[in-house]
Each structure stands twice: as C-alpha cells, then as structure tokens.
Design an enzyme around this catalytic site. Structure first.
Site, mmCIF file in Angstrom:
data_model
loop_
_atom_site.group_PDB
_atom_site.id
_atom_site.type_symbol
_atom_site.label_atom_id
_atom_site.label_comp_id
_atom_site.label_asym_id
_atom_site.label_seq_id
_atom_site.Cartn_x
_atom_site.Cartn_y
_atom_site.Cartn_z
ATOM 1 N N PRO A 119 0.919 -1.287 0.161
ATOM 2 C CA PRO A 119 -0.033 0.034 0.116
ATOM 3 C C PRO A 119 0.940 1.167 -0.112
ATOM 4 C CG PRO A 119 -0.285 -1.508 2.078
ATOM 5 C CD PRO A 119 0.422 -1.971 1.293
ATOM 6 N N GLU A 120 0.638 1.962 -0.919
ATOM 7 C CA GLU A 120 1.267 3.447 -0.986
ATOM 8 C C GLU A 120 0.306 4.574 -1.223
ATOM 9 O OE1 GLU A 120 4.303 3.431 -4.041
ATOM 10 O OE2 GLU A 120 4.718 1.372 -4.077
#
Length: 280
Positions: free
Chosen positions: A2-3
């Site tokens: 997750p960015e």
DNA sequence: ACGCCCGCCTGTAAGC
DNA sequence: TGCTTACAGGCGGGCG
C-alpha cells in the site's frame, strides 16, 4: 504494497463507512501492532467510547480523527489491510490483529501477516501545540500540497540524491514507495539514478507532472494489486491500476512506448524496473 | 549529506 | 519429493 493511491482509496471508503460511528470495544489480538503504546490495555482505553469524526491521510498514514481531538493513526506497512465487517459474526481472517467494534454497524478489522503495519493513538494537541508530532518528519503530500514546478525545482536542487531514493524519501515527499517511484520515473522519462540537482527545467516539469498525474490516475483506478501482493480495499476488492503499469514488475517485457526490453536492477536493496531507452 | 545495509516479519516460489 | 534459500519491501537506525 500500500502506497499513497491505495491508502487514499481506503480513506475515501472509510469516510462513508465509519465516520459518525462510536467505538464500543477494541480487541488487540497481537500486541506488536500497537507497539508504540505501553500496553494493549492503554491503547484500548484511549479509544473505547469515542466517536469517529473525520478521516484524513498524510502520505501513507491514515488519520482517523476522534470527537475528543485524539487521532487514531494507521500505517499498513507491507501487508496491512483494513476490513469492514458489517456483521460481527463473519469469520476473522488469519492475522487479524486488531478488531474495533462499533456500538452499531459492525466492525473495522486490521489484518497484517507481515506485522510491519501499526496502529497508535496520538493525543489531542495542547493549546498552541502542533497536531501529530509523531508524523512531523513527513514531507509534502504530492496530491494535497500543490506547488509550482519552480518551487519543486528549488527543493530538488537543494538535494544531491538519486531521483528514486529521493521520491521514496518520506521526509522529502510523503506517500511514494517502490512501485510508484518506478512508474513516476518512467512517465517522466528519467532514470532512477539521475541526480536531483542535475535536471533541466523541462525535466523538472516532466517529473512534477508525472508524479501528480501518475498518483491521481492510480487513485482513480483504486490502486494496484499484484499477484504476490496483499492489497485489498475495505471491502476485499482488488485495484485496477496494475493493468496500467509501464515498468514495475515488467522485467523482460516490451516497453509500451518504444518496444525495448524493460530491465530490472537492484538499487538500495530494492528492485528497480525501467526502460533503458526511454529513460535518460 | 548521502548511499547502503540490517533487522523486523510471513507467505510464496525458486533452487538443489 | 522435501528441505533450504531467496525474495517481496516500509521504516528506523547505524555505519562509512
């Protein structure tokens, strides 16, 4: 992993799903997830009985504001997921480390096999004190903090760092990790190891535009989910942006722009994918 | 100031 | 087939 685009997707869904809900109980099933606190009991006590008022994001951190001024901060790390369970009877996934039960409206669950993620509660700011001192090291947010490319140029020129390392430096710009750094640099036509103080004005404009547009488009597509990745949204659905990837995880495949072969190198211990022909 | 490495973790996959 | 090793990487800390 997750960015920013994945975290922003979750943020938007949380806004409609949990704002206004009152926390009845908090169950900590793995103490490592709340390691900033003295104890799981301490973490629980700060949340129970309070109501979620707002959902914000700072880089890769989710900020769940409570009505008393405290903030529940969530970082998904490598493999963290937030899951919305409308029915508390739905079986818990393996590696469910924290379960927040609302007075009505089910649960919010934190699932994280690799346990790099964390949850902590930041105290309500005292008068005149800044909020969230734990996140004071974060640089500007590429989607929230719009700036001129001239200002961006000044920031780049003040550093003498490889572009990829700089994009991934959370103290410089917050929210970009390995995947989007590669995609942004492809879109900008710049190599990962170009020095930040070596760019022409045209290259600075291309980089700024690539950063904002790549991240915004990835948010529109609800983020990237790769085969070996864990990313799922609040409802367990995958993102669509992986179909748009130009460089990341495309070693040996044809560049979608020039048909040259995408290459993979190690940089700073991380995999880096790029087109040796398009990126200079 | 910057690059690079380690440790923290588990699931998956490649290698022998 | 089965065990071992490598890899995935965000982040903080250390070292050169």
């Amino acid at each position: 992993m997750p960015e920013l685009p994945e975290v922003e997707t979750i943020r938007r869904d949380l806004q409609s799903e949990v704002v206004g809900r009152k926390i009845k109980t908090v169950e900590v099933r793995n103490g490592r997830t709340v390691r900033r606190h003295q104890s799981a009991k301490h973490f629980r006590a700060r949340l129970e009985g309070h109501t979620l008022k707002s959902i914000d994001r700072a880089g890769k951190y989710l900020l769940l504001g409570l009505e008393d001024g405290q903030t529940l901060v969530v970082h998904l790390g490598m493999s963290g997921q937030l899951q919305r369970a409308k029915n508390v009877k739905v079986a818990k996934a393996p590696h469910t480390h924290v379960v927040i039960t609302f007075t009505q409206g089910g649960q919010l669950r934190f699932v994280d096999p690799r346990t790099f993620g964390e949850l902590f509660v930041s105290a309500a700011p005292e008068d005149g004190q800044p909020a969230l001192p734990e996140l004071s090291h974060l640089g500007f947010d590429p989607l929230e903090d719009v700036m001129s490319w001239e200002k961006f140029w000044v920031l780049l020129a003040a550093r003498k760092s490889g572009l990829k390392a700089l994009l991934m430096d959370q103290e410089f710009v917050a929210g970009i990790g390995n995947l989007y750094a590669d995609e942004i640099l492809f879109a900008a036509g710049l190599r990962y190891d170009r020095l930040s103080n070596s760019l022409s004005s045209q290259e600075v404009r291309r980089l700024y535009r690539a950063m904002v547009e790549t991240l915004a488009e990835a948010v529109k597509r609800r983020g990237s989910s790769l085969a070996d990745e864990q990313y799922r949204d609040l409802f367990g659905e995958v993102g669509d942006y992986q179909d748009q990837h130009q460089a990341y995880d495309r070693e040996g495949q044809a560049c979608r722009r020039c048909r040259a072969t995408i290459v993979k190198v190690k940089s700073g211990g991380r995999s880096t994918y790029f087109c040796d022909h398009c990126q200079v």
